[in-house]
Motif scaffolding. Structure first.
Motif, PDB file in Angstrom:
ATOM      1  N   THR A   7       0.933  -1.244   0.100  1.00  0.00           N
ATOM      2  CA  THR A   7      -0.058  -0.063  -0.082  1.00  0.00           C
ATOM      3  C   THR A   7       0.922   1.198  -0.074  1.00  0.00           C
ATOM      4  OG1 THR A   7      -0.126   0.187   2.413  1.00  0.00           O
ATOM      5  CG2 THR A   7      -1.755  -1.131   1.369  1.00  0.00           C
ATOM      6  N   MET A  73       0.059   5.461  -6.902  1.00  0.00           N
ATOM      7  CA  MET A  73      -1.354   5.312  -6.918  1.00  0.00           C
ATOM      8  C   MET A  73      -1.864   4.498  -8.099  1.00  0.00           C
ATOM      9  SD  MET A  73      -2.616   8.926  -4.988  1.00  0.00           S
ATOM     10  CE  MET A  73      -4.288   8.304  -4.810  1.00  0.00           C
ATOM     11  N   SER A  74      -1.270   5.025  -9.203  1.00  0.00           N
ATOM     12  CA  SER A  74      -1.640   4.486 -10.656  1.00  0.00           C
ATOM     13  C   SER A  74      -1.322   2.887 -10.612  1.00  0.00           C
ATOM     14  CB  SER A  74      -0.916   5.240 -11.651  1.00  0.00           C
ATOM     15  OG  SER A  74      -1.211   4.555 -13.011  1.00  0.00           O
ATOM     16  N   LEU A  76      -1.390   0.906  -8.065  1.00  0.00           N
ATOM     17  CA  LEU A  76      -2.162   0.221  -7.225  1.00  0.00           C
ATOM     18  C   LEU A  76      -3.320  -0.023  -8.080  1.00  0.00           C
ATOM     19  CD1 LEU A  76      -1.354   1.695  -3.873  1.00  0.00           C
ATOM     20  CD2 LEU A  76      -0.787  -0.688  -4.501  1.00  0.00           C
ATOM     21  N   ARG A  77      -4.080   1.163  -8.578  1.00  0.00           N
ATOM     22  CA  ARG A  77      -5.264   1.043  -9.188  1.00  0.00           C
ATOM     23  C   ARG A  77      -5.259  -0.043 -10.285  1.00  0.00           C
ATOM     24  NH1 ARG A  77      -4.830   6.444 -10.270  1.00  0.00           N
ATOM     25  NH2 ARG A  77      -5.315   7.563  -8.487  1.00  0.00           N
ATOM     26  N   HIS A  78      -4.046  -0.026 -10.956  1.00  0.00           N
ATOM     27  CA  HIS A  78      -3.765  -1.174 -12.264  1.00  0.00           C
ATOM     28  C   HIS A  78      -3.771  -2.417 -11.584  1.00  0.00           C
ATOM     29  CE1 HIS A  78      -2.772  -3.078 -15.731  1.00  0.00           C
ATOM     30  NE2 HIS A  78      -1.635  -3.542 -15.246  1.00  0.00           N
ATOM     31  N   GLU A  80      -5.159  -3.559  -8.700  1.00  0.00           N
ATOM     32  CA  GLU A  80      -6.442  -4.013  -8.114  1.00  0.00           C
ATOM     33  C   GLU A  80      -7.491  -4.307  -9.390  1.00  0.00           C
ATOM     34  OE1 GLU A  80      -8.025  -0.265  -6.087  1.00  0.00           O
ATOM     35  OE2 GLU A  80      -6.713  -0.740  -4.358  1.00  0.00           O
ATOM     36  N   LYS A  81      -7.350  -3.734 -10.618  1.00  0.00           N
ATOM     37  CA  LYS A  81      -8.142  -4.155 -11.697  1.00  0.00           C
ATOM     38  C   LYS A  81      -7.717  -5.333 -12.174  1.00  0.00           C
ATOM     39  CE  LYS A  81      -8.995   0.532 -13.591  1.00  0.00           C
ATOM     40  NZ  LYS A  81      -8.719   1.515 -14.480  1.00  0.00           N
TER      41      LYS A  81
END
Length: 99
Positions: A7, A73-74, A76-78, A80-81
């Motif tokens: 994280t 952050m990008s 982590l978003r990737h 998660e997807k």
């Protein structure tokens, strides 16, 4: 096996510890109280007075430690997807018999 993604808070703590910077020294340098820095490292944004305060502190702390916050952050978003698994279909129980 699923790869573990750190994280933002975990990354901040890892960077700080790898540079052997104490929470108090980071607080002195950023002018952010130590308990807020610890909350950021624990991803505990509820400790902040407001979302704006949390975002501001996060940006300041990330800049101090040299972490590219937008890139992190990008990532982590990737992650998660790509790691998202479809939710199981809901099963509706049959209606109870009427007597």
């Amino acid at each position: 096996m699923q790869e573990f993604k750190a994280t933002i808070g975990q990354r901040l703590k890892q960077i700080r510890l790898s540079r052997q910077i104490s929470i108090n020294k980071a607080a002195d340098a950023t002018h952010i109280r130590p308990h807020y820095l610890q909350a950021l490292e624990e991803d505990n944004y509820s400790a902040m007075s407001s979302a704006a305060q949390g975002r501001g502190f996060l940006r300041l702390y990330a800049d101090f430690l040299g972490l590219d916050l937008e890139a992190a952050m990008s990532e982590l978003r990737h992650a998660e997807k790509t790691d998202a698994t479809p939710a199981p279909e809901s099963v509706t129980p049959p209606p109870a018999p009427v007597s």
